[in-house]
Design a protein around this motif. Structure first.
Motif, PDB file in Angstrom:
ATOM      1  N   TYR A  11       0.830  -1.101  -0.027  1.00 44.38           N
ATOM      2  CA  TYR A  11      -0.025  -0.049  -0.097  1.00 44.38           C
ATOM      3  C   TYR A  11       0.840   1.186   0.039  1.00 44.38           C
ATOM      4  N   ARG A  12       0.276   2.135  -0.746  1.00 47.04           N
ATOM      5  CA  ARG A  12       1.384   3.618  -0.799  1.00 47.04           C
ATOM      6  C   ARG A  12       1.336   4.021   0.720  1.00 47.04           C
ATOM      7  N   THR A  13       0.491   3.967   1.624  1.00 48.78           N
ATOM      8  CA  THR A  13       0.739   4.583   3.028  1.00 48.78           C
ATOM      9  C   THR A  13       0.022   3.680   3.877  1.00 48.78           C
ATOM     10  N   LYS A  14       0.386   3.721   5.153  1.00 49.21           N
ATOM     11  CA  LYS A  14      -0.387   2.990   6.410  1.00 49.21           C
ATOM     12  C   LYS A  14      -1.756   3.357   6.224  1.00 49.21           C
ATOM     13  N   GLY A  15      -2.230   4.693   5.964  1.00 51.58           N
ATOM     14  CA  GLY A  15      -3.544   4.868   5.771  1.00 51.58           C
ATOM     15  C   GLY A  15      -4.440   4.145   4.775  1.00 51.58           C
ATOM     16  N   GLU A  16      -3.842   3.882   3.768  1.00 55.89           N
ATOM     17  CA  GLU A  16      -4.231   3.111   2.587  1.00 55.89           C
ATOM     18  C   GLU A  16      -4.424   1.681   2.900  1.00 55.89           C
ATOM     19  N   ALA A  17      -3.511   1.348   3.717  1.00 56.26           N
ATOM     20  CA  ALA A  17      -3.861  -0.038   4.271  1.00 56.26           C
ATOM     21  C   ALA A  17      -4.895  -0.027   5.380  1.00 56.26           C
ATOM     22  N   LYS A  18      -4.914   0.703   6.077  1.00 57.07           N
ATOM     23  CA  LYS A  18      -5.996   0.792   7.205  1.00 57.07           C
ATOM     24  C   LYS A  18      -7.332   0.875   6.394  1.00 57.07           C
ATOM     25  N   GLU A  19      -7.606   1.522   5.367  1.00 58.70           N
ATOM     26  CA  GLU A  19      -8.785   2.048   4.758  1.00 58.70           C
ATOM     27  C   GLU A  19      -9.150   0.614   3.988  1.00 58.70           C
ATOM     28  N   ALA A  20      -7.992  -0.431   3.528  1.00 54.40           N
ATOM     29  CA  ALA A  20      -8.624  -1.670   2.865  1.00 54.40           C
ATOM     30  C   ALA A  20      -9.021  -2.626   3.915  1.00 54.40           C
ATOM     31  N   VAL A  21      -8.566  -2.474   4.941  1.00 59.14           N
ATOM     32  CA  VAL A  21      -8.980  -3.330   6.159  1.00 59.14           C
ATOM     33  C   VAL A  21     -10.513  -2.912   6.550  1.00 59.14           C
ATOM     34  N   ARG A  22     -10.709  -1.656   6.571  1.00 66.78           N
ATOM     35  CA  ARG A  22     -11.973  -1.038   6.948  1.00 66.78           C
ATOM     36  C   ARG A  22     -13.208  -1.443   5.867  1.00 66.78           C
ATOM     37  N   LYS A  23     -12.635  -1.463   4.638  1.00 60.87           N
ATOM     38  CA  LYS A  23     -13.723  -2.162   3.590  1.00 60.87           C
ATOM     39  C   LYS A  23     -14.123  -3.583   3.931  1.00 60.87           C
ATOM     40  N   VAL A  24     -13.210  -4.241   4.384  1.00 64.94           N
ATOM     41  CA  VAL A  24     -13.487  -5.631   4.747  1.00 64.94           C
ATOM     42  C   VAL A  24     -14.515  -5.653   5.918  1.00 64.94           C
ATOM     43  N   LEU A  25     -14.233  -4.809   6.876  1.00 62.92           N
ATOM     44  CA  LEU A  25     -15.015  -4.851   8.136  1.00 62.92           C
ATOM     45  C   LEU A  25     -16.597  -4.209   8.016  1.00 62.92           C
ATOM     46  N   TYR A  26     -16.708  -3.322   6.925  1.00 58.71           N
ATOM     47  CA  TYR A  26     -17.936  -2.639   6.654  1.00 58.71           C
ATOM     48  C   TYR A  26     -18.685  -3.659   5.464  1.00 58.71           C
ATOM     49  N   ARG A  27     -17.868  -4.315   4.759  1.00 58.65           N
ATOM     50  CA  ARG A  27     -18.617  -5.167   3.943  1.00 58.65           C
ATOM     51  C   ARG A  27     -19.711  -6.199   4.591  1.00 58.65           C
ATOM     52  N   TYR A  28     -19.646  -6.414   5.655  1.00 58.55           N
ATOM     53  CA  TYR A  28     -20.317  -7.626   6.273  1.00 58.55           C
ATOM     54  C   TYR A  28     -21.167  -7.008   7.225  1.00 58.55           C
ATOM     55  N   ASN A  29     -22.179  -7.660   7.433  1.00 61.31           N
ATOM     56  CA  ASN A  29     -23.006  -7.549   8.679  1.00 61.31           C
ATOM     57  C   ASN A  29     -22.525  -7.723   9.894  1.00 61.31           C
ATOM     58  N   GLY A  31     -22.028 -10.148  12.977  1.00 61.05           N
ATOM     59  CA  GLY A  31     -22.304 -11.673  13.042  1.00 61.05           C
ATOM     60  C   GLY A  31     -22.033 -12.373  11.809  1.00 61.05           C
ATOM     61  N   SER A  32     -22.008 -11.658  10.626  1.00 62.38           N
ATOM     62  CA  SER A  32     -21.620 -12.489   9.466  1.00 62.38           C
ATOM     63  C   SER A  32     -20.016 -13.292   9.470  1.00 62.38           C
ATOM     64  N   ILE A  33     -20.108 -14.133   8.830  1.00 65.04           N
ATOM     65  CA  ILE A  33     -18.593 -14.860   8.502  1.00 65.04           C
ATOM     66  C   ILE A  33     -18.232 -14.262   7.427  1.00 65.04           C
ATOM     67  N   VAL A  34     -16.796 -13.822   7.480  1.00 64.99           N
ATOM     68  CA  VAL A  34     -15.941 -13.291   6.280  1.00 64.99           C
ATOM     69  C   VAL A  34     -15.940 -14.444   5.213  1.00 64.99           C
ATOM     70  N   ASP A  35     -16.735 -14.526   4.192  1.00 62.11           N
ATOM     71  CA  ASP A  35     -16.787 -15.783   3.329  1.00 62.11           C
ATOM     72  C   ASP A  35     -16.114 -15.517   1.961  1.00 62.11           C
ATOM     73  N   GLN A  36     -15.668 -14.230   1.689  1.00 61.57           N
ATOM     74  CA  GLN A  36     -14.880 -14.045   0.429  1.00 61.57           C
ATOM     75  C   GLN A  36     -13.451 -14.207   0.545  1.00 61.57           C
ATOM     76  N   PRO A  73     -19.003   2.629  19.168  1.00 66.17           N
ATOM     77  CA  PRO A  73     -19.990   2.197  18.319  1.00 66.17           C
ATOM     78  C   PRO A  73     -19.722   1.246  17.123  1.00 66.17           C
ATOM     79  N   TYR A  74     -18.443   1.097  17.277  1.00 64.47           N
ATOM     80  CA  TYR A  74     -17.861   0.222  16.017  1.00 64.47           C
ATOM     81  C   TYR A  74     -17.797  -1.241  16.074  1.00 64.47           C
ATOM     82  N   PRO A  75     -18.171  -2.103  15.243  1.00 60.55           N
ATOM     83  CA  PRO A  75     -17.734  -3.357  15.207  1.00 60.55           C
ATOM     84  C   PRO A  75     -16.390  -3.859  15.189  1.00 60.55           C
ATOM     85  N   GLY A  76     -15.885  -4.991  15.151  1.00 59.57           N
ATOM     86  CA  GLY A  76     -14.604  -5.407  14.903  1.00 59.57           C
ATOM     87  C   GLY A  76     -14.624  -6.883  14.491  1.00 59.57           C
TER      88      GLY A  76
END
Length: 216
Positions: A11-29, A31-36, A73-76
């Motif tokens: 990733y170009r920056t640590k912030g970009e890496a963090k955003e990639a992880v956050r996209k995974v976090l908010y892609r699912y509801n 209680g959901s399993i990360v299935d991709q 207020p944030y999931p994990g």
């Protein structure tokens, strides 16, 4: 700002890496399993960066789930282990600078990359690109060289490290890429290469089989 790595992902920056992880976090509801598959593999590499990775992984990672908020207020993220137990982990903690152990482990993987590549090419030349677990035919885009037949890479690395006096005894060259470098002592590098070659029991799996096997 400096580039940042999660596993093989740059990733170009640590912030970009963090955003990639956050996209995974908010892609699912919650209680959901990360299935991709790509999301699962990203979280596996991210978890390896946690300073308590061994404790979090336990007997192995079966899956990841989205955990409800514990503070604020944030999931994990939550690890679902192969024995059915669960434990949460903070992706923010994983994104902190890697420990020296993690840096050495990255270099150790890089130092034996030629062995992994040679094994894959030998199987390809022999016309035996099939899963050693299921017998499924494989192709270049769906093949993983795996340690599932014997000791894990971590076990092999830790055994070697104990024989040379611990992680701090392995001095690295200045990194040419974040998290990577070489053994400064090339005789020690050769000893590591030979140790890995002697103890690694390699095999082929499909990418899907490899991502779902217990991770340590």
């Amino acid at each position: 700002m400096a580039e940042f790595w999660i596993g093989h992902r740059r990733y170009r920056t640590k912030g970009e890496a963090k955003e990639a992880v956050r996209k995974v976090l908010y892609r699912y509801n919650v209680g959901s399993i990360v299935d991709q598959e790509d999301d699962h593999l990203l979280l596996l590499d991210l978890l390896d960066m946690h300073h308590e990775a061994d404790d979090k992984i336990g007997p192995g990672v079966a899956a990841f789930a989205i955990a409800p908020p514990q503070r604020g207020p944030y999931p994990g993220f939550e690890v679902i282990r192969t024995d059915g137990s669960r434990i949460d982990f903070s992706y923010q903690t994983c994104l902190k600078p890697p420990s020296y152990r993690q840096q050495v482990m990255n270099v150790m993987r890089d130092e034996v990359k030629s062995t992994i590549n040679a094994y894959f090419e030998s199987r390809k030349m022999a016309g035996s690109l099939i899963s050693d677990q299921s017998g499924t035919p494989l192709d270049n885009s769906n093949t993983a060289v795996s340690y599932f037949r014997g000791p894990s890479f971590v076990d092999i690395a830790e055994e070697f490290t104990e024989t040379v006096g611990g992680w701090e005894a392995i001095e690295l060259t200045p990194s040419t890429e974040p998290g990577l470098g070489k053994f400064k002592d090339r005789d020690l590098a050769e000893r590591w290469f030979n140790h890995h070659e002697e103890h690694a029991a390699l095999g082929l799996l499909s990418s899907q089989e490899n991502q779902r096997r217990p991770r340590r």
